[in-house]
Design a protein around this motif. Structure first.
Motif, short mmCIF file in Angstrom:
data_model
loop_
_atom_site.label_atom_id
_atom_site.label_comp_id
_atom_site.label_asym_id
_atom_site.label_seq_id
_atom_site.Cartn_x
_atom_site.Cartn_y
_atom_site.Cartn_z
N PRO A 173 -1.29 -3.09 -12.19
CA PRO A 173 0.11 -2.67 -11.94
C PRO A 173 0.79 -3.55 -10.89
CG PRO A 173 -1.32 -0.77 -12.02
CD PRO A 173 -2.21 -1.97 -12.06
N SER A 174 1.92 -4.11 -11.30
CA SER A 174 2.67 -5.04 -10.45
C SER A 174 4.16 -4.78 -10.62
CB SER A 174 2.39 -6.49 -10.88
OG SER A 174 1.01 -6.77 -10.89
N TYR A 175 4.91 -5.15 -9.60
CA TYR A 175 6.36 -5.07 -9.71
C TYR A 175 6.98 -6.30 -9.08
CZ TYR A 175 7.26 -3.60 -4.84
OH TYR A 175 7.37 -3.54 -3.48
N ARG B 213 12.34 -2.00 -16.30
CA ARG B 213 12.20 -0.91 -15.33
C ARG B 213 11.54 0.27 -16.04
NH1 ARG B 213 17.58 -2.57 -12.97
NH2 ARG B 213 17.00 -3.39 -10.95
N ASP B 214 10.21 0.26 -16.05
CA ASP B 214 9.43 1.32 -16.70
C ASP B 214 8.46 1.93 -15.70
OD1 ASP B 214 10.61 0.73 -19.15
OD2 ASP B 214 9.01 -0.62 -19.75
N ASN B 215 8.48 3.21 -15.56
CA ASN B 215 7.53 3.97 -14.74
C ASN B 215 7.55 3.60 -13.26
OD1 ASN B 215 6.53 5.38 -17.05
ND2 ASN B 215 5.32 3.57 -17.55
N ILE B 216 8.65 3.07 -12.77
CA ILE B 216 8.75 2.72 -11.36
C ILE B 216 8.63 3.97 -10.49
CG2 ILE B 216 10.39 1.92 -9.60
CD1 ILE B 216 11.15 -0.32 -11.42
N PRO C 220 0.80 -1.23 0.00
CA PRO C 220 0.00 0.00 0.00
C PRO C 220 0.83 1.28 0.00
CG PRO C 220 0.00 -0.98 2.17
CD PRO C 220 0.73 -1.92 1.28
N THR C 221 2.13 1.18 0.23
CA THR C 221 2.97 2.39 0.27
C THR C 221 3.90 2.48 -0.92
OG1 THR C 221 4.59 1.25 1.67
CG2 THR C 221 2.89 2.54 2.78
N GLY C 222 3.61 1.75 -1.98
CA GLY C 222 4.41 1.85 -3.19
C GLY C 222 5.66 1.00 -3.14
N ILE C 223 6.54 1.28 -4.07
CA ILE C 223 7.77 0.51 -4.21
C ILE C 223 8.82 1.02 -3.24
CG2 ILE C 223 9.64 -0.08 -5.80
CD1 ILE C 223 7.60 0.14 -8.07
N GLN C 224 9.39 0.11 -2.47
CA GLN C 224 10.40 0.48 -1.48
C GLN C 224 11.81 0.14 -1.96
OE1 GLN C 224 8.92 0.84 2.23
NE2 GLN C 224 7.33 1.54 0.86
N SER C 225 11.94 -0.94 -2.71
CA SER C 225 13.25 -1.43 -3.14
C SER C 225 13.65 -0.80 -4.47
CB SER C 225 13.21 -2.96 -3.28
OG SER C 225 14.40 -3.43 -3.85
N LYS C 226 14.84 -0.21 -4.50
CA LYS C 226 15.32 0.39 -5.74
C LYS C 226 15.78 -0.66 -6.74
CE LYS C 226 16.53 4.77 -3.71
NZ LYS C 226 17.50 5.80 -3.51
N TYR D 201 4.71 -3.85 -14.47
CA TYR D 201 4.08 -4.81 -15.35
C TYR D 201 2.58 -4.55 -15.32
CZ TYR D 201 8.58 -7.15 -15.01
OH TYR D 201 9.92 -7.44 -15.05
N LYS D 202 2.02 -4.28 -16.49
CA LYS D 202 0.61 -3.92 -16.57
C LYS D 202 0.13 -4.12 -18.00
CE LYS D 202 -2.27 0.19 -15.97
NZ LYS D 202 -2.28 1.60 -15.60
N ASN D 203 -1.05 -4.70 -18.15
CA ASN D 203 -1.71 -4.78 -19.46
C ASN D 203 -3.22 -4.84 -19.23
OD1 ASN D 203 -2.26 -7.49 -18.84
ND2 ASN D 203 -0.54 -8.25 -20.01
N LYS D 204 -3.97 -5.29 -20.23
CA LYS D 204 -5.43 -5.29 -20.10
C LYS D 204 -5.92 -6.16 -18.95
CE LYS D 204 -6.71 -4.30 -24.84
NZ LYS D 204 -7.43 -4.78 -26.03
N THR D 205 -5.25 -7.27 -18.68
CA THR D 205 -5.70 -8.16 -17.61
C THR D 205 -4.89 -8.03 -16.33
OG1 THR D 205 -4.34 -9.94 -18.53
CG2 THR D 205 -6.64 -9.89 -19.20
#
Length: 148
Positions: A91-93, A110-113, A72-78, A84-88
């Motif tokens: 947003p995942s990392y 590494r896109d839009n992190i 819930p607090t976004g990405i912590q690890s650099k 990763y995201k598409n129609k189905t």
């Protein structure tokens, strides 16, 4: 006759490319488990929850372990991969510092992190999402536990 045959081959190629595009980030087993988790544990769409993101993490204990949860607090690890995201796929990392997920991840990117990195204090969120924990055996995922 040749024209019809050529058109059929072209059509088959298009269909196969379209199928591959649906699952272009992860192998079939990981995609199925991520989508199952995302269906059961949806993220609210209000702006307060804009940093919420699905987290897929590989780690080595006695065995190789995969966990899927919502951060819930976004990405912590650099050292993360995504988004990763598409129609189905929502947003995942991925956190995979040791390359343990190479059988499951087709594309490390590494896109839009930066859009999911927390800037400032985290919002006060009282939602706790479950953690699905899997044991990795070859290219199979075996559900060990669902922790809340």
């Amino acid at each position: 006759m040749k024209t019809i045959f050529t058109c059929l081959i072209f059509l088959l190629l298009l269909i196969n490319c379209k199928k591959e595009n649906k699952n272009s980030f992860f192998n079939e087993n990981l995609t199925r488990e991520i989508l199952r988790y995302q269906k059961k544990n949806q993220i609210p769409t209000k702006s307060l929850y804009k940093l919420f993101i699905y987290e897929i993490s590989f780690s080595k204990q006695k065995d190789t372990i995969l966990t899927i949860t919502v951060n819930p607090t976004g990405i912590q690890s650099k050292n993360s991969y995504g988004i990763y995201k598409n129609k189905t796929l929502k947003p995942s990392y991925v956190i995979d510092n040791q390359g343990l997920g190479k059988k499951f991840i087709k594309l490390y990117k590494r896109d839009n992190i930066e859009n999911y990195i927390l800037k400032g204090l985290p919002p006060n969120i009282d939602v706790i999402y479950p953690v699905y924990k899997y044991n990795v055996k070859d290219d199979k995922l075996i559900l060990i536990d669902s922790l809340r």
